[in-house]
Design an enzyme around this catalytic site. Structure first.
Site, PDB file in Angstrom:
ATOM      1  N   ASP A 165      45.459  40.064  48.690  1.00 61.17           N
ATOM      2  CA  ASP A 165      46.674  41.307  48.843  1.00 61.17           C
ATOM      3  C   ASP A 165      47.475  40.957  50.100  1.00 61.17           C
ATOM      4  O   ASP A 165      47.878  41.646  50.921  1.00 61.17           O
ATOM      5  CB  ASP A 165      45.645  42.590  49.490  1.00 61.17           C
ATOM      6  CG  ASP A 165      44.168  42.817  48.884  1.00 61.17           C
ATOM      7  OD1 ASP A 165      44.461  42.888  47.713  1.00 61.17           O
ATOM      8  OD2 ASP A 165      43.386  43.296  49.509  1.00 61.17           O
TER       9      ASP A 165
ATOM     10  N   GLU B  31      47.375  51.077  42.198  1.00 62.22           N
ATOM     11  CA  GLU B  31      47.056  50.925  43.698  1.00 62.22           C
ATOM     12  C   GLU B  31      48.323  49.956  44.375  1.00 62.22           C
ATOM     13  O   GLU B  31      48.915  49.380  43.643  1.00 62.22           O
ATOM     14  CB  GLU B  31      45.712  50.471  43.912  1.00 62.22           C
ATOM     15  CG  GLU B  31      45.294  48.946  43.381  1.00 62.22           C
ATOM     16  CD  GLU B  31      43.876  48.565  43.333  1.00 62.22           C
ATOM     17  OE1 GLU B  31      43.295  49.205  44.174  1.00 62.22           O
ATOM     18  OE2 GLU B  31      43.398  47.794  42.665  1.00 62.22           O
TER      19      GLU B  31
END
Length: 544
Positions: free
Chosen positions: A25, A197
């Site tokens: 991420d 997301e």
């Protein structure tokens, strides 16, 4: 496996992944001539791992941002909960970090509390966390040209029968008051890939560009770009499809490409930092976890960002920046520093002197024993990420257990349900023994044939070797290394192996990758501890 292909146009290149091992991420940021990468850490301290570069080629670890319980309390947090998908930004003379602390993900719930912290320098000091909403996870801050600041996140929907990924939400944030103002707005519901997301918002040439992660974090993962002339949309996805994905290309070395963020260099070039994984076999287990890679981005004449071929490449052109290598990390840590170095992480609690003691005995790391291997409140594990398919951690242990409830040794660790452990303890006769224990999805397996009786020896060398899908332990009593265990399965230390679902809802997720570490238990809370004289990290050809 084959590679995605790009033709570097400079003599210097970037080799992917730039952050090997568990570094998912990525949030990339440039401030002046400095580049920073912030990555997720889940149940590990320090929270939000940080790397620094001057040329996008060479990266050095700075440790982590959330270093103390004042900033992050992971006591009791579940496996793969904790810190998800941080976003690092810079505005108004301060660094801003927004992150989620996820409490659970059972039965369709996440309980994701989002926080904002700020600092005058990337190394701190960081302010007390400001809680914002808990509507969903993967938050980011967007600082618009007019001076306003906006919080984005995915919108979670707990209701049965609904899409639990309800789209991307935006709400204004007042950094002076430290609070959200005005109503939240849903600005993007995602594409047919679903699981929308990881939002990041950018402004360029009169457009707002919304970069999201879609398709889930495994083989179908992708990064999607949508744009709008207005901050609140409507956002239209790029008609050419995902910015990057490995889906449908099992021959690529870099899989799971998705969840990324963009950065512009000083001379106007753009790069995408993105999540990726390296399975040992096509679509097999990723023991190294989810890693960070970089890809050049080119802008089309009609204003869309594109990665060449839409797939990740192993080797790409570096920007035309002065080379800025960093000193190599010493192979051996003699534990002479007053604090742990940035390579080390600790599980569920920060490395405070009450249990990580570098002062009690010079040039030794004293670890005060904690809970059992499944304990989530006071574990005593000091570990580092596994970064190469072939690597090893060796140490010298001095330990005098007083009961069978005291253990100390070396581990290949994934989470509380998946690990291998070589440890010193006492047998029923009160004699010191070296033993091996494995845990696979919560089921323990002992290897009595591997037991070594140590007699009066209190000092022993221990080593854990990762050799692709195999894991081995060995020991040294002063006369050379000897094999200890049978060949064990390293692939149980992977995201894929850890993931579990019941009726389509996850009861266990795997997000963290494998670690090699120094582990001490004092299950009866009798005050036991172990001293580690040194720890040496070996990679590639340096592994026996």
């Amino acid at each position: 496996m084959t590679s995605g292909v790009t033709t570097p146009t400079t003599t210097r290149v970037i080799h992917n992944p730039v952050l090997p091992g568990f570094h998912p991420d990525p949030s990339i940021l440039r401030v002046g001539e400095d580049y920073y990468l912030a990555t997720s850490t889940f149940e590990w301290y320090p929270g939000v791992r940080l790397h620094h570069s001057r040329d996008l080629v060479h990266w050095r670890p700075l440790g982590g941002i959330l270093t103390e319980r004042r900033l992050l309390d992971l006591t009791g947090v579940g496996d793969s909960c904790g810190v998800w998908a941080p976003c690092l930004s810079y505005a108004h003379g301060r660094f801003h970090l927004v992150y989620t602390d996820v409490a659970s993900f059972a039965s369709g719930y996440w309980d994701p509390q989002n926080y904002v912290v700020t600092a005058p320098d990337v190394t701190g000091p960081w302010s007390d966390p400001v809680p914002v909403h808990a509507h969903g996870f993967d938050p980011s801050l967007f600082h618009d040209d007019d001076g306003s600041t906006w919080l984005l996140a995915m919108r979670a929907d707990w209701r049965p029968g609904r899409d639990s990924f309800g789209g991307i939400e935006i709400q204004r944030y007042d950094p002076v008051a430290g609070r959200l103002v005005g109503p939240p707005r849903l600005i993007f519901e995602g594409t047919t890939a679903g699981v929308t997301e990881g939002p990041h918002l950018y402004r360029r040439d009169g457009w707002y560009y919304l970069l999201t992660a879609e398709g889930g974090t495994s083989w179908e993962h992708q990064a999607t770009v949508a744009r709008s002339r207005s901050l609140f949309g409507p956002y239209r996805p790029d008609p050419a499809g995902p910015l990057i994905s490995s889906y449908g290309r099992p021959e690529l070395r870099l899989q799971k490409a998705g969840h990324g963020s963009l950065v512009e260099t000083g001379d106007g070039r753009w790069y995408l930092a993105h999540l990726t994984g390296r399975p040992y076999t096509p679509l097999g287990n990723c023991v190294l976890g989810r890693e960070t890679a970089l890809q050049p981005v080119e802008w089309t004449a009609d204003g869309w960002p594109r990665v060449r071929g839409g797939v990740p490449a192993d080797v790409v052109a570096a920007p035309d920046l002065p080379p800025a290598p960093w000193p190599a990390e010493p192979a051996t840590d003699h534990f002479d520093a007053p604090t742990l170095g940035p390579a080390w992480s600790t599980l569920r609690r920060p490395a405070t002197p009450d249990w990580v003691d570098l002062a009690a005995r010079p040039s030794h790391l004293r670890i005060v024993g904690g809970q059992s291997p499944v304990g989530r409140h006071r574990p005593s594990l000091v570990a580092r990420r596994v970064t190469d398919p072939r690597c090893a951690l060796s140490t010298v242990l001095e330990f005098r257990p007083e009961t069978f409830r005291q253990l100390a040794g070396i581990t290949g660790y994934y989470n509380s349900r998946n690990w291998h452990y070589a440890y010193v303890s006492l047998d029923d006769a009160g004699e010191p023994v070296l033993e091996v224990l494995s845990c696979d999805s919560g089921r323990r397996t002992a290897y009595p044939e591997a037991t070594v009786r140590l007699g009066r020896r209190a000092r022993i060398g221990l080593r854990v070797v990762f050799d692709g899908p195999a894991l081995r332990f060995s020991y040294d009593l002063g006369d050379g290394w000897r094999p200890l265990s049978p060949v064990l399965d390293a692939t149980i230390l992977s995201d894929e192996h850890a993931a579990r679902a019941v009726d389509g809802e996850p009861t266990g997720w795997g997000f963290t990758g494998a670690f090699a570490g120094l582990w001490v238990q004092d299950i009866g809370a009798d005050g036991g501890y172990a001293d580690f004289d040194s720890a040496t990290w070996h990679t590639g050809a340096a592994v026996d």
